[in-house]
Design a protein around this motif. Structure first.
Motif, PDB file in Angstrom:
ATOM      1  N   ARG A  79      16.132 -11.566   8.734  1.00 35.65           N
ATOM      2  CA  ARG A  79      15.638 -10.943   9.965  1.00 35.65           C
ATOM      3  C   ARG A  79      15.372  -9.479   9.679  1.00 35.65           C
ATOM      4  N   GLY A  80      14.444  -8.915  10.438  1.00 39.97           N
ATOM      5  CA  GLY A  80      14.121  -7.516  10.236  1.00 39.97           C
ATOM      6  C   GLY A  80      13.613  -6.868  11.503  1.00 39.97           C
ATOM      7  N   SER A  81      13.585  -5.552  11.464  1.00 38.57           N
ATOM      8  CA  SER A  81      13.026  -4.796  12.580  1.00 38.57           C
ATOM      9  C   SER A  81      12.427  -3.514  12.036  1.00 38.57           C
ATOM     10  N   GLY A  82      11.494  -2.987  12.776  1.00 43.08           N
ATOM     11  CA  GLY A  82      10.811  -1.764  12.376  1.00 43.08           C
ATOM     12  C   GLY A  82       9.888  -1.312  13.480  1.00 43.08           C
ATOM     13  N   THR A  83       8.791  -0.710  13.078  1.00 42.23           N
ATOM     14  CA  THR A  83       7.831  -0.204  14.050  1.00 42.23           C
ATOM     15  C   THR A  83       6.423  -0.678  13.710  1.00 42.23           C
ATOM     16  N   PHE A  84       5.576  -0.578  14.694  1.00 46.72           N
ATOM     17  CA  PHE A  84       4.152  -0.824  14.488  1.00 46.72           C
ATOM     18  C   PHE A  84       3.396   0.160  15.365  1.00 46.72           C
ATOM     19  N   SER A  85       2.151   0.389  15.010  1.00 47.48           N
ATOM     20  CA  SER A  85       1.317   1.270  15.831  1.00 47.48           C
ATOM     21  C   SER A  85      -0.065   0.658  15.967  1.00 47.48           C
ATOM     22  N   ILE A  86      -0.610   0.854  17.144  1.00 47.36           N
ATOM     23  CA  ILE A  86      -1.963   0.390  17.430  1.00 47.36           C
ATOM     24  C   ILE A  86      -2.839   1.626  17.521  1.00 47.36           C
ATOM     25  N   GLY A  87      -3.903   1.641  16.718  1.00 47.61           N
ATOM     26  CA  GLY A  87      -4.820   2.781  16.706  1.00 47.61           C
ATOM     27  C   GLY A  87      -6.042   2.481  17.543  1.00 47.61           C
ATOM     28  N   GLY A  88      -7.197   2.717  16.946  1.00 49.52           N
ATOM     29  CA  GLY A  88      -8.455   2.445  17.629  1.00 49.52           C
ATOM     30  C   GLY A  88      -8.590   0.974  17.958  1.00 49.52           C
ATOM     31  N   THR A  89      -9.719   0.600  18.452  1.00 47.19           N
ATOM     32  CA  THR A  89      -9.972  -0.770  18.885  1.00 47.19           C
ATOM     33  C   THR A  89      -9.643  -1.780  17.796  1.00 47.19           C
ATOM     34  N   GLY A  90      -8.616  -2.590  18.046  1.00 47.79           N
ATOM     35  CA  GLY A  90      -8.266  -3.666  17.132  1.00 47.79           C
ATOM     36  C   GLY A  90      -7.535  -3.240  15.871  1.00 47.79           C
ATOM     37  N   GLN A  91      -7.060  -2.017  15.788  1.00 47.99           N
ATOM     38  CA  GLN A  91      -6.343  -1.570  14.596  1.00 47.99           C
ATOM     39  C   GLN A  91      -4.836  -1.646  14.834  1.00 47.99           C
ATOM     40  N   ILE A  92      -4.115  -2.127  13.827  1.00 51.65           N
ATOM     41  CA  ILE A  92      -2.654  -2.199  13.893  1.00 51.65           C
ATOM     42  C   ILE A  92      -2.094  -1.969  12.503  1.00 51.65           C
ATOM     43  N   ARG A  93      -0.966  -1.271  12.448  1.00 52.96           N
ATOM     44  CA  ARG A  93      -0.266  -1.024  11.181  1.00 52.96           C
ATOM     45  C   ARG A  93       1.222  -1.223  11.418  1.00 52.96           C
ATOM     46  N   PHE A  94       1.886  -1.835  10.456  1.00 55.82           N
ATOM     47  CA  PHE A  94       3.324  -2.004  10.515  1.00 55.82           C
ATOM     48  C   PHE A  94       3.980  -0.950   9.642  1.00 55.82           C
ATOM     49  N   GLY A  95       5.045  -0.333  10.170  1.00 54.22           N
ATOM     50  CA  GLY A  95       5.823   0.614   9.387  1.00 54.22           C
ATOM     51  C   GLY A  95       6.830  -0.140   8.534  1.00 54.22           C
ATOM     52  N   SER A  96       7.692   0.611   7.874  1.00 61.35           N
ATOM     53  CA  SER A  96       8.745  -0.006   7.067  1.00 61.35           C
ATOM     54  C   SER A  96       9.673  -0.805   7.967  1.00 61.35           C
ATOM     55  N   MET A  97      10.147  -1.931   7.427  1.00 64.33           N
ATOM     56  CA  MET A  97      11.070  -2.767   8.184  1.00 64.33           C
ATOM     57  C   MET A  97      12.400  -2.838   7.454  1.00 64.33           C
ATOM     58  N   ALA A  98      13.460  -2.680   8.211  1.00 70.39           N
ATOM     59  CA  ALA A  98      14.799  -2.906   7.685  1.00 70.39           C
ATOM     60  C   ALA A  98      15.071  -4.403   7.805  1.00 70.39           C
ATOM     61  N   THR A  99      15.461  -5.044   6.714  1.00 72.62           N
ATOM     62  CA  THR A  99      15.676  -6.483   6.734  1.00 72.62           C
ATOM     63  C   THR A  99      17.011  -6.848   6.103  1.00 72.62           C
ATOM     64  N   THR A 100      17.508  -8.002   6.491  1.00 68.68           N
ATOM     65  CA  THR A 100      18.662  -8.559   5.796  1.00 68.68           C
ATOM     66  C   THR A 100      18.178  -9.026   4.434  1.00 68.68           C
ATOM     67  N   ARG A 101      19.103  -9.247   3.518  1.00 68.25           N
ATOM     68  CA  ARG A 101      18.721  -9.587   2.133  1.00 68.25           C
ATOM     69  C   ARG A 101      19.341 -10.899   1.662  1.00 68.25           C
ATOM     70  N   MET A 102      19.333 -11.891   2.517  1.00 72.93           N
ATOM     71  CA  MET A 102      19.864 -13.200   2.122  1.00 72.93           C
ATOM     72  C   MET A 102      18.911 -13.839   1.116  1.00 72.93           C
ATOM     73  N   ALA A 103      19.452 -14.643   0.252  1.00 69.96           N
ATOM     74  CA  ALA A 103      18.629 -15.356  -0.730  1.00 69.96           C
ATOM     75  C   ALA A 103      18.109 -16.635  -0.080  1.00 69.96           C
ATOM     76  N   CYS A 104      16.825 -16.649   0.202  1.00 71.69           N
ATOM     77  CA  CYS A 104      16.210 -17.836   0.795  1.00 71.69           C
ATOM     78  C   CYS A 104      15.965 -18.879  -0.299  1.00 71.69           C
ATOM     79  N   PRO A 105      15.786 -20.138   0.072  1.00 65.36           N
ATOM     80  CA  PRO A 105      15.502 -21.180  -0.923  1.00 65.36           C
ATOM     81  C   PRO A 105      14.218 -20.864  -1.698  1.00 65.36           C
ATOM     82  N   PRO A 106      14.091 -21.403  -2.914  1.00 57.71           N
ATOM     83  CA  PRO A 106      12.922 -21.105  -3.753  1.00 57.71           C
ATOM     84  C   PRO A 106      11.576 -21.406  -3.093  1.00 57.71           C
ATOM     85  N   GLU A 107      11.534 -22.422  -2.232  1.00 56.19           N
ATOM     86  CA  GLU A 107      10.258 -22.790  -1.592  1.00 56.19           C
ATOM     87  C   GLU A 107       9.916 -21.911  -0.383  1.00 56.19           C
ATOM     88  N   SER A 108      10.788 -20.977  -0.060  1.00 57.19           N
ATOM     89  CA  SER A 108      10.558 -20.103   1.091  1.00 57.19           C
ATOM     90  C   SER A 108       9.304 -19.254   0.905  1.00 57.19           C
TER      91      SER A 108
END
Length: 147
Positions: A79-108
């Motif tokens: 799981r993670g959380s962070g920020t995003f911003s919407i700029g001009g028409t239809g523009q979006i950017r995600f900032g850095s996200m803090a996430t947990t670091r569990m080892a997911c299965p190889p097929e993840s």
């Protein structure tokens, strides 16, 4: 003037107009930020000109974009959380996200999902689907509404 000489400028004008079109989204598409915020979105697929990667479990790859610019995400077993911003028409950017670091299965697909989110530059909504545009690959991540 011959028919060919009269037709060439019209064809050229139509071609230039089509290539220069950066106006509003196509019919049926919306870039209204209110349509994407406060909704839980489940990742269905990433579609590029060279591949279609389908999420086997969309409910394990989610985004919730809050009206205050926060994003909450699920990356399969992380799981993670962070920020995003919407700029001009239809523009979006995600900032850095803090996430947990569990080892997911190889097929993840957790790493691919996170990588693609980092590349997102634009968005639009069409029907009940959110598309996050990936300009580097010419593709998009497709999400469905979960709630």
């Amino acid at each position: 003037m011959s028919k060919l000489a009269a037709t060439v400028p019209l064809v050229l004008l139509a071609t230039v107009a089509a290539c220069a079109s950066t106006g509003p989204p196509q019919s049926g598409r919306s870039v209204d930020p209110m349509m994407i915020s406060g909704t839980l979105w489940q990742w269905e697929a990433t579609i590029t000109p060279s591949e279609t990667l389908t999420s086997p479990t969309p409910e394990r790859y989610t985004l919730r974009l809050e009206p205050d610019g926060r994003v909450h995400a699920r990356f399969d077993c992380n799981r993670g959380s962070g920020t995003f911003s919407i700029g001009g028409t239809g523009q979006i950017r995600f900032g850095s996200m803090a996430t947990t670091r569990m080892a997911c299965p190889p097929e993840s697909l957790d790493r691919r999902f996170a990588h693609d989110l980092d590349e997102v530059k634009g968005y639009y909504v069409e029907g009940d689907r959110l598309y996050l545009e990936l300009p580097v690959t010419g593709g998009a991540m497709r999400f469905r509404r979960a709630d």
